[in-house]
Design a protein around this motif. Structure first.
Motif, PDB file in Angstrom:
ATOM      1  N   ALA A  76      -0.224  -6.740   4.078  1.00  0.00           N
ATOM      2  CA  ALA A  76      -0.156  -5.345   4.023  1.00  0.00           C
ATOM      3  C   ALA A  76       0.917  -4.921   5.043  1.00  0.00           C
ATOM      4  O   ALA A  76       1.535  -3.986   4.916  1.00  0.00           O
ATOM      5  N   ARG A  94       3.391  -7.010   5.962  1.00  0.00           N
ATOM      6  CA  ARG A  94       4.879  -7.348   5.494  1.00  0.00           C
ATOM      7  C   ARG A  94       5.193  -6.142   4.408  1.00  0.00           C
ATOM      8  O   ARG A  94       6.392  -5.845   4.559  1.00  0.00           O
ATOM      9  N   ALA A  95       4.460  -5.781   3.552  1.00  0.00           N
ATOM     10  CA  ALA A  95       4.495  -4.859   2.656  1.00  0.00           C
ATOM     11  C   ALA A  95       5.059  -3.434   3.345  1.00  0.00           C
ATOM     12  O   ALA A  95       6.215  -2.931   3.309  1.00  0.00           O
ATOM     13  N   SER A 152       6.041  -3.077   6.379  1.00  0.00           N
ATOM     14  CA  SER A 152       7.417  -3.219   7.340  1.00  0.00           C
ATOM     15  C   SER A 152       8.521  -3.042   6.382  1.00  0.00           C
ATOM     16  O   SER A 152       9.661  -2.735   6.682  1.00  0.00           O
ATOM     17  N   GLU A 153       8.514  -3.472   5.022  1.00  0.00           N
ATOM     18  CA  GLU A 153       9.565  -3.418   4.101  1.00  0.00           C
ATOM     19  C   GLU A 153       9.654  -2.045   3.611  1.00  0.00           C
ATOM     20  O   GLU A 153      10.678  -1.485   3.481  1.00  0.00           O
ATOM     21  N   ASP A 154       8.614  -1.366   3.314  1.00  0.00           N
ATOM     22  CA  ASP A 154       8.867  -0.085   2.587  1.00  0.00           C
ATOM     23  C   ASP A 154       7.496   0.647   2.591  1.00  0.00           C
ATOM     24  O   ASP A 154       6.540   0.581   1.997  1.00  0.00           O
ATOM     25  N   GLU A 181       6.570   3.723   2.411  1.00  0.00           N
ATOM     26  CA  GLU A 181       6.105   4.554   1.373  1.00  0.00           C
ATOM     27  C   GLU A 181       5.520   3.641   0.253  1.00  0.00           C
ATOM     28  O   GLU A 181       4.500   4.419  -0.121  1.00  0.00           O
ATOM     29  N   ALA A 234       4.358   1.070   0.398  1.00  0.00           N
ATOM     30  CA  ALA A 234       3.008   0.495   0.432  1.00  0.00           C
ATOM     31  C   ALA A 234       1.651   1.409   0.491  1.00  0.00           C
ATOM     32  O   ALA A 234       0.824   1.201   0.024  1.00  0.00           O
ATOM     33  N   VAL A 244      -2.623  -0.016   9.090  1.00  0.00           N
ATOM     34  CA  VAL A 244      -1.817  -1.162   9.391  1.00  0.00           C
ATOM     35  C   VAL A 244      -0.954  -1.270  10.750  1.00  0.00           C
ATOM     36  O   VAL A 244      -0.617  -2.121  11.331  1.00  0.00           O
ATOM     37  N   ARG A 284       5.989  12.444  -6.654  1.00  0.00           N
ATOM     38  CA  ARG A 284       5.635  12.005  -5.472  1.00  0.00           C
ATOM     39  C   ARG A 284       4.518  12.851  -4.945  1.00  0.00           C
ATOM     40  O   ARG A 284       3.484  12.772  -4.098  1.00  0.00           O
ATOM     41  N   LEU A 299       2.546  11.729  -1.602  1.00  0.00           N
ATOM     42  CA  LEU A 299       3.445  11.399  -0.359  1.00  0.00           C
ATOM     43  C   LEU A 299       4.288  12.674  -0.107  1.00  0.00           C
ATOM     44  O   LEU A 299       4.703  12.692   0.978  1.00  0.00           O
ATOM     45  N   ARG A 332      11.074  -0.537  -6.470  1.00  0.00           N
ATOM     46  CA  ARG A 332      10.708  -0.665  -5.183  1.00  0.00           C
ATOM     47  C   ARG A 332       9.571  -1.552  -5.052  1.00  0.00           C
ATOM     48  O   ARG A 332       8.496  -1.484  -4.372  1.00  0.00           O
ATOM     49  N   PHE A 375       8.323  -5.300  -3.696  1.00  0.00           N
ATOM     50  CA  PHE A 375       8.551  -5.676  -2.301  1.00  0.00           C
ATOM     51  C   PHE A 375       9.302  -6.931  -2.214  1.00  0.00           C
ATOM     52  O   PHE A 375       8.763  -7.883  -2.606  1.00  0.00           O
ATOM     53  N   THR A 376      10.500  -6.848  -1.864  1.00  0.00           N
ATOM     54  CA  THR A 376      11.638  -7.919  -2.416  1.00  0.00           C
ATOM     55  C   THR A 376      11.309  -9.265  -1.231  1.00  0.00           C
ATOM     56  O   THR A 376      11.388 -10.179  -1.851  1.00  0.00           O
ATOM     57  N   ARG A 377      10.649  -8.989  -0.077  1.00  0.00           N
ATOM     58  CA  ARG A 377      10.165 -10.095   0.821  1.00  0.00           C
ATOM     59  C   ARG A 377       8.893 -10.705   0.347  1.00  0.00           C
ATOM     60  O   ARG A 377       8.367 -11.877   1.323  1.00  0.00           O
ATOM     61  N   LEU A 378       8.189 -10.088  -0.430  1.00  0.00           N
ATOM     62  CA  LEU A 378       6.850 -10.803  -0.839  1.00  0.00           C
ATOM     63  C   LEU A 378       6.987 -11.322  -1.987  1.00  0.00           C
ATOM     64  O   LEU A 378       8.111 -11.198  -3.061  1.00  0.00           O
ATOM     65  N   MET A 381      -1.057  -6.782  -3.663  1.00  0.00           N
ATOM     66  CA  MET A 381      -0.787  -5.328  -3.020  1.00  0.00           C
ATOM     67  C   MET A 381      -1.179  -4.032  -4.000  1.00  0.00           C
ATOM     68  O   MET A 381      -1.821  -3.340  -3.644  1.00  0.00           O
ATOM     69  N   TYR A 425      -4.805  -3.828  -3.594  1.00  0.00           N
ATOM     70  CA  TYR A 425      -5.378  -3.452  -2.300  1.00  0.00           C
ATOM     71  C   TYR A 425      -6.571  -2.803  -2.358  1.00  0.00           C
ATOM     72  O   TYR A 425      -7.305  -3.000  -1.590  1.00  0.00           O
TER      73      TYR A 425
END
Ligand SMILES: Nc1ncnc2c1ncn2[C@@H]1O[C@H](COP(=O)(O)OP(=O)(O)OP(=O)(O)O)[C@@H](O)[C@H]1O
Ligand SMILES: [Mg+2]
Lengths: 290, 247
Positions: free
Chosen positions: A165, A167-168, A170-172, A174, A176, A186, B58, B63, B99, B101-104, B112, B115
Motif C-alpha cells: 500500500a 508503494r501504491a 507513493s506512486e499515485d 488518489e 490508491a 499509510v 470522482r 475524491l 492509472r 501502479f506502474t512500479r507494482l 491492491m 485491499y
C-alpha cells in the motif's frame, strides 16, 4: 589501512543510511523534505542515553525505548504540523517542518542543557581482528543491527500488505484511495517506520561517537538528507547506497587530510553527483503520467 | 429494489444522484445534476471534453466533495464518506487513463484492488479475473508499467473487480485503444454486467455507449441536457448530430 578505513566508513555510512531511509520514504509518499527528522534522531539518542544512564537498562532495551518514544512522536508531528497543510502550497509544510525542528531543538536544550553528554560505556572495548582489519564491538553491533533493520524494512515494503500500500500510495495516492487504501494511515505508518530507524540510528551513533547534544540532529540530518538525494530521493536502496557512499567518502577524505572539510565532503559530493545524474544514483527518471 | 420508508414500500434505485453541485475553486463543474442507476443496469454518461463526466465519477468515489445535492447509494447518503470507505461499501472505479501502479507487478495491482476485502476468497477472485483476462495471468509477475495500453486497461478493469463491487464506475475505458480492442473491451463490459455487476459507464464514444447501455444521460458543461432509453436516444436528431457525427 585502506581496508580498515573502508570498515570505518561503512560503519559511519550505515548510520547515515538508517536516517536517510526516513527522509526518502517520507519524500516518496508525500513529497515533503521532513526537516524535523534529524530531531527525531536526536531525541532517540537522548532517550537511549537516559535509559542507559538513569534506568541502567541494557543497550538493546534502550534502543527499543527510543523507538517507542520516537514512533508516536513522528506520527504526532505529521498529524499536527503537516497533514493540515497537505492541500496548501508546497512551501507551507516545508516551513512547518523547519518550525518543528527548531521547536524540538529548543525544547531539548531547555530540558537537558546545550552541552554534549557522553554515553556511559555499555559495550566493552573488545576488538576483533581479522587479518589487516579490526572491528570494535560497537562497530560490529552497528553493522549487524543496521543491516538487520534494513533487511526488515525491505521485507516490509516488498511483501507486506501495508508495504505494498505504501508503494501504491507513493506512486499515485488518489488511485490508491480508489483501491480502498486509507492513505492517511499509510502516511502515518511511513513516518513511524522512518522514526523507528532514526531512533535506532540515534542510539547507535550516541554509542559510537559518545557525544549527545540537542543540535546533533542538524549536521547528521543534513548529511543523511544528502545521502538520500545522492542515492535518488524516494528510492529505498538508493538511501542505503547513498549513506554508505557518504560514510566511506567522509572517512577516506579525513584519512587523506581533508579533516577540516569533513562536513563539506557530503555536500561537495552531492553537487558533483547531481551535476551528472540529476535524479541521484538510483533515482527513477521523472515519469510523465498519461 | 423495495425499501420501507415512512411506513410505505417505495422503489429506490441502487444509485440516486440528486441536484449535485461541484466546483473547483470558483469554477462550476457540475450544476445540479440528477440521475439514477438501477440495480443490474448499464447506464452511460456521455458528453464532450470538459462536460464534467470524470468529475461526476470522482465525486461518487469520494475524491471530490460536492457543494450541494446528495448522492445516495443503496439508500445511504454518501456525501461525506471518505474514498476508502466508498470501496468497502461496494463502489469501485476504473479511473480515466487507467492509472495502473506502474512500479507494482500485475499481481500486486490486483492485490491492491482487493485491499478492503477480509474474506478468504481473494485467490478465487484472482482466478476468475485471470480466466477473463488470460494475458494478465501470463504477465502476472511483470511490472504493470511494462504492459501495453490495452493490457493496462484490462488490468485496471480487473483491479476494480477485485473488490467485488455492486456498482462499477468506468471512466472512458475505450480511450486510446485500437478499434478491435475497443470492441473487446465493450464485450467484456457486457459480460461483467451479465454476471451481476451494475455499471455506470462514462464515454466519449457515443456509438459504443449506445450499443452497450440500456439508458443514457447526456452531459453538457455540467448539466444533463438529455436522457432516456438507448433505443430512443439513438434516433434523436440532436444526439445524432452532436455525438454520433451524423447529419
Ligand atoms: N482538478 C481540477 N481543478 C480545476 N478544474 C478542474 C479540475 N478537474 C476538472 N476541472 C474542470 O472541470 C470541468 C469538468 O472536467 P471533467 O474532467 O469532469 O470533464 P470530462 O467530462 O471528464 O472531460 P474529458 O472528456 O476531457 O475527460 C472542466 O472545465 C475542467 O477544466
Ligand atoms: Mg474525463
Amino acid at each position: 589501512m585502506y581496508l580498515q578505513q573502508l570498515v570505518n566508513g561503512l560503519t559511519l555510512g550505515s548510520t547515515y543510511a538508517l536516517i536517510a531511509l526516513g527522509y526518502t520514504m517520507v519524500y516518496g509518499i508525500i513529497q515533503l523534505i521532513n526537516f524535523a527528522h534529524g530531531e527525531v534522531y536526536m531525541i532517540g539518542a537522548f532517550v537511549g542515553l537516559i535509559m542507559v544512564a538513569v534506568y541502567k537498562v541494557n543497550f538493546f532495551l534502550a534502543m527499543l525505548a527510543a523507538m517507542a518514544v520516537c514512533v508516536p512522536l513522528a506520527v504526532l508531528i505529521e498529524r499536527v504540523a503537516y497533514r493540515p497543510l497537505r492541500r496548501s502550497t508546497r512551501l507551507a509544510p516545508l516551513i512547518s517542518a523547519i518550525g518543528v525542528s527548531i521547536f524540538l531543538q529548543t525544547l531539548v536544550t531547555l530540558m537537558e542543557g546545550p552541552n554534549p553528554k557522553g554515553f556511559p560505556q555499555v559495550i566493552e572495548d573488545t576488538v576483533y581482528v581479522f587479518g589487516p582489519v579490526q572491528f570494535s564491538k560497537v562497530q560490529v553491533i552497528i553493522l549487524v543491527l543496521a543491516a538487520l533493520l534494513m533487511l526488515l524494512l525491505q521485507y516490509t515494503v516488498k511483501y507486506t500488505r501495508m508495504g505494498k500500500a505504501m508503494r501504491a500510495t507513493s506512486e499515485d495516492y488518489e488511485t490508491a484511495s480508489l483501491m480502498g487504501i486509507n492513505v492517511n494511515r499509510v502516511i502515518s505508518f511511513t513516518f513511524a517506520l522512518g522514526a523507528a530507524l532514526a531512533a535506532a540510528g540515534g542510539v547507535l551513533v550516541g554509542m559510537y561517537f559518545n557525544s549527545i547534544y540537542p543540535l546533533m540532529g542538524v549536521t547528521v540530518g543534513l548529511k543523511s538528507f544528502c545521502a538520500a538525494v545522492l542515492g535518488g530521493i524516494g528510492s529505498i536502496p538508493g538511501a542505503v547506497l547513498g549513506g554508505m557512499f557518504l560514510g566511506v567518502a567522509e572517512v577516506f577524505g579525513v584519512a587523506v587530510g581533508f579533516d577540516t572539510y569533513r562536513d563539506a565532503i557530503a555536500f561537495g559530493l552531492l553537487i558533483l553527483v547531481l551535476l551528472f545524474k540529476p535524479t541521484g544514483l538510483l533515482g527513477m527518471p521523472i515519469q510523465r503520467k498519461v | 429494489m423495495k425499501r420501507i420508508s415512512a411506513g410505505r414500500w417505495v422503489e429506490i434505485a441502487l444509485l440516486e444522484v440528486d441536484g449535485l453541485n461541484v466546483s473547483y475553486g470558483g469554477i462550476k463543474a457540475l450544476r445540479g445534476i440528477s440521475f439514477k442507476v438501477e440495480e443490474g443496469e448499464i447506464v452511460a454518461l456521455i458528453g464532450a471534453n470538459g462536460a464534467g463526466k470524470s468529475t461526476t465519477l470522482r465525486t461518487l468515489s469520494g475524491l471530490v466533495r460536492a457543494h450541494g445535492g446528495t448522492v445516495k447509494f443503496n439508500g445511504v447518503v454518501m456525501n461525506k464518506v471518505p474514498p476508502f470507505r466508498v470501496v468497502e461499501m461496494g463502489i469501485s472505479q476504473v479511473p480515466e487513463g487507467r492509472r495502473v501502479f506502474t512500479r507494482l507487478t500485475v499481481m500486486e495491482n490486483l492485490e491492491m484492488g482487493a485491499y478492503t476485502r477480509k474474506d478468504g476468497g481473494v485467490k478465487e477472485t484472482v482466478r476468475e479475473i485471470f480466466k477473463r483476462f488470460p494475458r494478465l495471468e501470463e504477465r502476472k509477475n511483470q511490472l504493470a508499467g511494462t504492459l501495453s495500453g490495452g493490457e493496462q486497461q484490462m488490468l485496471a478493469i480487473g483491479r476494480a473487480l477485485m473488490s467485488r463491487p455492486r456498482l462499477l464506475l468506468m471512466d472512458e475505458p475505450s480511450m486510446g485503444l485500437a478499434p478491435m480492442l475497443v470492441n473487446e473491451i465493450f464485450s467484456i463490459i457486457k459480460e461483467i454486467n451479465r454476471s451481476g455487476t451494475t455499471i455506470l459507464l462514462v464515454e466519449q464514444n457515443a456509438k459504443m455507449a449506445l450499443s452497450v447501455s440500456r439508458r443514457l444521460y447526456v452531459l453538457e458543461t455540467g448539466e444533463i441536457v438529455a436522457s432516456g432509453e438507448a433505443s430512443d436516444l439513438a434516433g434523436d436528431e440532436l444526439i445524432r448530430k452532436a455525438y454520433l457525427g451524423m447529419h
